[in-house]
Motif scaffolding. Structure first.
Motif, PDB file in Angstrom:
ATOM      1  N   ASN A 251       0.827  -1.234   0.000  1.00  0.00           N
ATOM      2  CA  ASN A 251       0.000   0.000   0.000  1.00  0.00           C
ATOM      3  C   ASN A 251       0.852   1.271   0.000  1.00  0.00           C
ATOM      4  N   ALA A 252       1.849   1.289  -0.879  1.00  0.00           N
ATOM      5  CA  ALA A 252       2.722   2.460  -1.058  1.00  0.00           C
ATOM      6  C   ALA A 252       3.481   2.864   0.204  1.00  0.00           C
ATOM      7  N   GLU A 253       3.697   1.893   1.096  1.00  0.00           N
ATOM      8  CA  GLU A 253       4.434   2.146   2.344  1.00  0.00           C
ATOM      9  C   GLU A 253       5.601   1.162   2.438  1.00  0.00           C
ATOM     10  N   MET A 254       6.806   1.693   2.667  1.00  0.00           N
ATOM     11  CA  MET A 254       7.972   0.817   2.864  1.00  0.00           C
ATOM     12  C   MET A 254       8.107   0.471   4.346  1.00  0.00           C
ATOM     13  N   HIS A 255       8.279  -0.819   4.629  1.00  0.00           N
ATOM     14  CA  HIS A 255       8.503  -1.292   5.993  1.00  0.00           C
ATOM     15  C   HIS A 255       9.886  -1.941   6.056  1.00  0.00           C
ATOM     16  N   ILE A 256      10.700  -1.529   7.011  1.00  0.00           N
ATOM     17  CA  ILE A 256      12.019  -2.151   7.205  1.00  0.00           C
ATOM     18  C   ILE A 256      12.062  -2.778   8.594  1.00  0.00           C
ATOM     19  N   LYS A 257      12.426  -4.065   8.631  1.00  0.00           N
ATOM     20  CA  LYS A 257      12.507  -4.766   9.921  1.00  0.00           C
ATOM     21  C   LYS A 257      13.849  -5.475  10.029  1.00  0.00           C
ATOM     22  N   TRP A 258      14.575  -5.148  11.082  1.00  0.00           N
ATOM     23  CA  TRP A 258      15.874  -5.793  11.335  1.00  0.00           C
ATOM     24  C   TRP A 258      16.012  -5.995  12.836  1.00  0.00           C
ATOM     25  N   GLN A 259      16.100  -7.248  13.255  1.00  0.00           N
ATOM     26  CA  GLN A 259      16.115  -7.591  14.681  1.00  0.00           C
ATOM     27  C   GLN A 259      14.915  -6.916  15.356  1.00  0.00           C
ATOM     28  N   LYS A 260      15.171  -6.045  16.333  1.00  0.00           N
ATOM     29  CA  LYS A 260      14.017  -5.409  16.989  1.00  0.00           C
ATOM     30  C   LYS A 260      13.699  -4.029  16.397  1.00  0.00           C
ATOM     31  N   GLU A 261      14.510  -3.617  15.430  1.00  0.00           N
ATOM     32  CA  GLU A 261      14.292  -2.291  14.816  1.00  0.00           C
ATOM     33  C   GLU A 261      13.174  -2.357  13.776  1.00  0.00           C
ATOM     34  N   GLU A 262      12.401  -1.277  13.691  1.00  0.00           N
ATOM     35  CA  GLU A 262      11.364  -1.197  12.654  1.00  0.00           C
ATOM     36  C   GLU A 262      11.241   0.238  12.172  1.00  0.00           C
ATOM     37  N   MET A 263      11.040   0.383  10.860  1.00  0.00           N
ATOM     38  CA  MET A 263      10.940   1.725  10.293  1.00  0.00           C
ATOM     39  C   MET A 263       9.941   1.704   9.139  1.00  0.00           C
ATOM     40  N   ASN A 264       9.106   2.736   9.021  1.00  0.00           N
ATOM     41  CA  ASN A 264       8.142   2.850   7.921  1.00  0.00           C
ATOM     42  C   ASN A 264       8.346   4.176   7.197  1.00  0.00           C
ATOM     43  N   MET A 265       8.036   4.161   5.898  1.00  0.00           N
ATOM     44  CA  MET A 265       8.182   5.398   5.115  1.00  0.00           C
ATOM     45  C   MET A 265       7.316   5.290   3.861  1.00  0.00           C
ATOM     46  N   SER A 266       6.654   6.366   3.491  1.00  0.00           N
ATOM     47  CA  SER A 266       5.814   6.362   2.286  1.00  0.00           C
ATOM     48  C   SER A 266       6.684   6.402   1.030  1.00  0.00           C
ATOM     49  N   VAL A 267       6.332   5.605   0.020  1.00  0.00           N
ATOM     50  CA  VAL A 267       7.107   5.636  -1.230  1.00  0.00           C
ATOM     51  C   VAL A 267       6.941   6.974  -1.949  1.00  0.00           C
ATOM     52  N   GLU A 268       5.891   7.718  -1.599  1.00  0.00           N
ATOM     53  CA  GLU A 268       5.695   9.062  -2.180  1.00  0.00           C
ATOM     54  C   GLU A 268       6.871   9.974  -1.824  1.00  0.00           C
ATOM     55  N   ASP A 269       7.533   9.674  -0.716  1.00  0.00           N
ATOM     56  CA  ASP A 269       8.649  10.513  -0.256  1.00  0.00           C
ATOM     57  C   ASP A 269       9.999  10.113  -0.851  1.00  0.00           C
ATOM     58  N   PHE A 270      10.039   9.035  -1.629  1.00  0.00           N
ATOM     59  CA  PHE A 270      11.319   8.622  -2.242  1.00  0.00           C
ATOM     60  C   PHE A 270      11.726   9.659  -3.290  1.00  0.00           C
ATOM     61  N   ALA A 271      12.976  10.062  -3.256  1.00  0.00           N
ATOM     62  CA  ALA A 271      13.458  11.041  -4.244  1.00  0.00           C
ATOM     63  C   ALA A 271      13.506  10.432  -5.641  1.00  0.00           C
ATOM     64  N   VAL A 272      13.884   9.137  -5.740  1.00  0.00           N
ATOM     65  CA  VAL A 272      13.960   8.509  -7.062  1.00  0.00           C
ATOM     66  C   VAL A 272      12.686   7.711  -7.318  1.00  0.00           C
ATOM     67  N   LYS A 273      12.118   7.931  -8.499  1.00  0.00           N
ATOM     68  CA  LYS A 273      10.815   7.340  -8.822  1.00  0.00           C
ATOM     69  C   LYS A 273      10.975   6.076  -9.666  1.00  0.00           C
ATOM     70  N   GLY A 274       9.873   5.353  -9.821  1.00  0.00           N
ATOM     71  CA  GLY A 274       9.869   4.133 -10.635  1.00  0.00           C
ATOM     72  C   GLY A 274      10.006   2.894  -9.757  1.00  0.00           C
ATOM     73  N   LYS A 275       9.381   1.807 -10.236  1.00  0.00           N
ATOM     74  CA  LYS A 275       9.340   0.566  -9.461  1.00  0.00           C
ATOM     75  C   LYS A 275      10.747   0.042  -9.146  1.00  0.00           C
ATOM     76  N   HIS A 276      11.624   0.074 -10.154  1.00  0.00           N
ATOM     77  CA  HIS A 276      12.988  -0.445  -9.938  1.00  0.00           C
ATOM     78  C   HIS A 276      13.696   0.331  -8.827  1.00  0.00           C
ATOM     79  N   ASN A 277      13.417   1.641  -8.748  1.00  0.00           N
ATOM     80  CA  ASN A 277      14.050   2.448  -7.693  1.00  0.00           C
ATOM     81  C   ASN A 277      13.454   2.183  -6.314  1.00  0.00           C
ATOM     82  N   GLN A 278      12.241   1.647  -6.281  1.00  0.00           N
ATOM     83  CA  GLN A 278      11.677   1.256  -4.983  1.00  0.00           C
ATOM     84  C   GLN A 278      12.457   0.055  -4.424  1.00  0.00           C
TER      85      GLN A 278
END
Length: 446
Positions: A251-278
């Protein structure tokens, strides 16, 4: 007695290795079968490093304790075959640099497509995150030069399959494999499996303390994963499924999970566009979390990253026609990603030195999005055979200027002219940068 090192090839990696070898008190000799670039030659002379050009003196070469081979020299080269037969130790420049990196950390990035963007983004995040770092390898300075001249605590290394072919102990703390598609098959006896094995070399020395970031949506990577996986920590990235560990987009949201760390970010905020850049952004962001960079720093860096020259670079819009420079697309997979991101009718500039390309999987996208093809190369036969029935307008050109003028002639207001050649550039240009620059100049001259 000093150990004797011979460096074959006097490009950036060879000269970098020579400088490091001299610093580490080797007896250094550089040999290049071609003429050496003037700036590299003056650097060798200035540093009193013994070299030869236009010839390989066998007595000098065969007396080496170790040989550092330029990534540009193929295995089928007669001298390399002889050296292998004699059992002389041959290593790559990244292996040699690794011997002297000290306690520094390495983030190593390889893959058929996206590695330059991913490397640049990882470096940008590390720098913004306050790490003492350098970007080296297949991009910018050679790893060896950086270790010799200005050692850092973290090296972000872009690595080609050719550089991985001759590693022995090289081990990145974080390895990223963006994807594997057919490329450079001319160097791997036209055997795709040889090329796959070469890419997976990036993890061959990893341990349980290291991390391996890979694309779980890439069929080839997943198919061969278990064959090459060792004691490393595999961390997948995906757009198809949620993951307990790794990075994914839903749903256009990036989720990063590593050990106990977690981070979310909207793909709308990515500076580089396009699926490959996601995918590239997920890999870079995940590596940054693994490296303990603060989440807000990662977020800021992903938003401020500037895309690279010659990679989906918008050049200009002239009379309503947009021109995009994707000269770095030197294989069909890169061109597929470029076409996939097109939303307007497209005039595609295609062609160059074919490295064993299979154009068939571009067919559907070409039918759907491309109204004309401008061939830019000496031999365009395969392109005509592949798309002649699907595209009504096709023309051959042998210069960037002619290609741009032909494309502009075919274009209407609201169209896009996309230079995404799917081929190497050496038939008409010095390299893909030269091709991209000439394309941009031709657009500006319209």
């Amino acid at each position: 007695m000093k150990k004797k090192i011979v460096i074959l090839g006097a490009g950036e990696s060879g000269v970098g290795a020579a400088l490091l070898a001299q610093q580490k008190d080797y007896d250094v000799f550089v040999s290049d079968a071609s003429l050496i670039n003037a700036s590299f030659k003056s650097e060798l002379t200035l540093n009193s490093i013994d070299f030869e050009e236009g010839v390989h003196t066998k007595e000098k070469i065969f007396s080496a304790d170790v040989i550092v081979k330029s990534p540009g020299i193929p295995e089928k080269n007669d001298l390399i075959k002889e050296l292998r037969k004699e059992g002389v130790e041959i290593i790559s420049e990244i292996e040699f640099a690794f011997w002297y990196k000290g306690g520094s950390k390495i983030i190593g990035i390889t893959g058929s497509n996206g590695k330059t963007t991913t490397t640049s983004l990882v470096y940008h995040i590390c720098k913004e995150g306050g790490l003492d770092c350098a970007m080296v390898g297949n991009i910018g300075y050679s790893f060896a030069r950086q270790v010799a001249k200005e050692p850092k605590r973290v090296y972000v290394v872009e690595i080609s399959s050719f550089q991985l072919d001759d590693i022995k102990t090289f081990r990145p703390d974080v390895a990223i494999l963006t994807n594997i598609t057919e490329d450079h098959l001319d160097r791997y006896e036209y055997n795709f499996e040889n090329y796959i094995a070469s890419k997976f070399n990036i993890i061959k020395n990893q341990t349980k303390n290291d991390v391996f970031i890979y694309n779980a949506d890439d069929e080839v990577t997943v198919k061969y994963l278990n064959k090459f996986l060792n004691s490393t920590n595999p961390l997948p990235i995906s757009m198809r499924k949620s993951l307990p560990q790794g990075a994914y987009i839903t749903n256009a949201e990036m989720h990063i999970k590593w050990q106990k760390e977690e981070m979310n970010m909207s793909v709308e905020d990515f500076a580089v566009k396009g699926k490959h850049n996601q995918y590239n952004t997920m890999a870079a962001g995940l590596s940054a979390v693994v490296m303990d960079i603060r989440k807000e720093k990662i977020r800021d860096a992903v938003q401020t990253f500037e895309s690279l020259e010659h990679r989906m670079e918008t050049v200009a819009t002239i009379k309503g026609v947009e021109f995009i420079n994707d000269s770095k697309a030197t294989n069909t997979n890169s061109t597929w990603f470029a076409l996939e991101s097109m939303t307007k009718p497209t005039i595609l500039i295609l062609g160059g030195v074919d490295k064993g390309n299979d154009y068939s999987f571009l067919k559907d996208l070409v039918k759907e999005k491309v109204k004309a093809i401008v061939c830019l190369g000496i031999d365009n036969r395969k392109i005509h055979e592949a798309f002649g029935n699907d595209v009504g307008l096709m023309v051959n050109t042998t210069s960037a200027k002619d290609a741009v003028q032909a494309a502009f002639h075919f274009a209407n207001k609201g169209d896009v002219v996309l230079l995404s050649p799917a081929c190497a550039s050496f038939d008409l240009f010095k390299n893909y940068e030269d091709r991209g620059k000439q394309f941009k100049e031709a657009v500006k001259d319209l």
